[in-house]
Structures are given as structure tokens and as C-alpha cells.
Design a protein around this motif. Structure first.
Motif, mmCIF file in Angstrom:
data_model
loop_
_atom_site.group_PDB
_atom_site.id
_atom_site.type_symbol
_atom_site.label_atom_id
_atom_site.label_comp_id
_atom_site.label_asym_id
_atom_site.label_seq_id
_atom_site.Cartn_x
_atom_site.Cartn_y
_atom_site.Cartn_z
ATOM 1 N N ARG A 110 -20.143 -62.929 -98.889
ATOM 2 C CA ARG A 110 -18.746 -63.006 -98.447
ATOM 3 C C ARG A 110 -18.422 -61.833 -97.518
ATOM 4 N NH1 ARG A 110 -14.498 -65.669 -100.473
ATOM 5 N NH2 ARG A 110 -15.707 -66.279 -102.286
ATOM 6 N N LEU A 143 -20.097 -62.239 -94.000
ATOM 7 C CA LEU A 143 -19.383 -63.193 -93.144
ATOM 8 C C LEU A 143 -18.059 -62.622 -92.649
ATOM 9 C CD1 LEU A 143 -20.056 -66.504 -95.078
ATOM 10 C CD2 LEU A 143 -20.888 -65.918 -92.807
ATOM 11 N N PHE A 170 -22.690 -69.680 -93.588
ATOM 12 C CA PHE A 170 -23.672 -68.724 -93.087
ATOM 13 C C PHE A 170 -24.840 -69.440 -92.416
ATOM 14 C CE2 PHE A 170 -27.374 -65.948 -93.582
ATOM 15 C CZ PHE A 170 -26.911 -64.837 -92.898
#
Length: 113
Positions: A2, A5, A33
Motif C-alpha cells: 500500500r 503504491l 501493482f
């Protein structure tokens, strides 16, 4: 994943404090991703041939960039799937910061014809 990204999107500079929805599960994060990873990889490889590059470049599937040494791009350049850029012209093609070329778009200079 997380955090990786979120950092990638924040680095693009299009958002001040981008964060993913906390409801996204690991599977959805992985899908996101896996989708953007190849775009970034293609962008890194392709941009090595550009006349000038100013930052991160994302390149979608089946993108055709003809005469890339005549293409100059700023920060955060994105070319979506199946787009075509013909950069051969007297002064080449110059794109500023935060430019997106949409899917199936064709960019050709008038001197091409």
C-alpha cells in the motif's frame, strides 16, 4: 505494498497527499501493482531512447513511438495502450510536465505528410 503504491502516485506530482482507500484488500492492491508495474518498466526502457526526459514515464501495451530521439518529455509522461507517436519533424515533439496521451491516440507532426 500500500505504501509503495501511494508513494508512486505521490511522486507523480498530480496529487498532494494521495492515499488508497483503506477498504482495498491485498488482492486488489496486488492487481493494481501488477497493472502499473509493466507500464513503468516499459516507460523506463523506452525513455532511454528519448531526446530528453524529465521524470517518470509510463508506457502502455502496444505503444508505437517512432523516432524516439526526437521526442522530449517532461515529468510524469503517460502514454496509454495502443497509442502511436511519430516524433520525426524539424523540431521534434515536445511534451511538458503531466502529459497523458490517451489510448488509441495518434500524434503526428504536420511535416510528416
Amino acid at each position: 505494498m500500500r505504501i509503495l503504491l501511494e508513494n508512486m502516485v505521490n511522486r507523480l506530482g498530480k496529487h498532494n497527499a494521495f492515499s488508497l482507500d483503506a477498504k482495498m484488500n491485498t488482492y486488489e492492491l496486488l492487481q493494481l501493482f501488477l497493472q502499473m508495474g509493466p507500464w513503468l518498466r516499459r516507460g523506463i526502457i523506452r525513455s532511454l531512447l528519448f531526446g530528453h526526459r524529465g521524470g517518470i514515464t509510463f508506457v502502455g501495451r502496444s505503444v508505437r513511438i517512432r523516432y524516439p530521439r526526437y521526442l522530449s518529455v517532461g515529468k510524469n509522461f503517460l502514454v496509454e495502450d495502443f497509442a502511436e507517436i511519430m516524433a520525426l519533424s524539424n523540431q521534434g515533439i515536445q511534451c511538458g510536465d503531466n502529459v497523458t496521451i490517451g489510448a488509441y491516440a495518434t500524434i503526428k507532426p504536420s511535416s510528416y505528410y
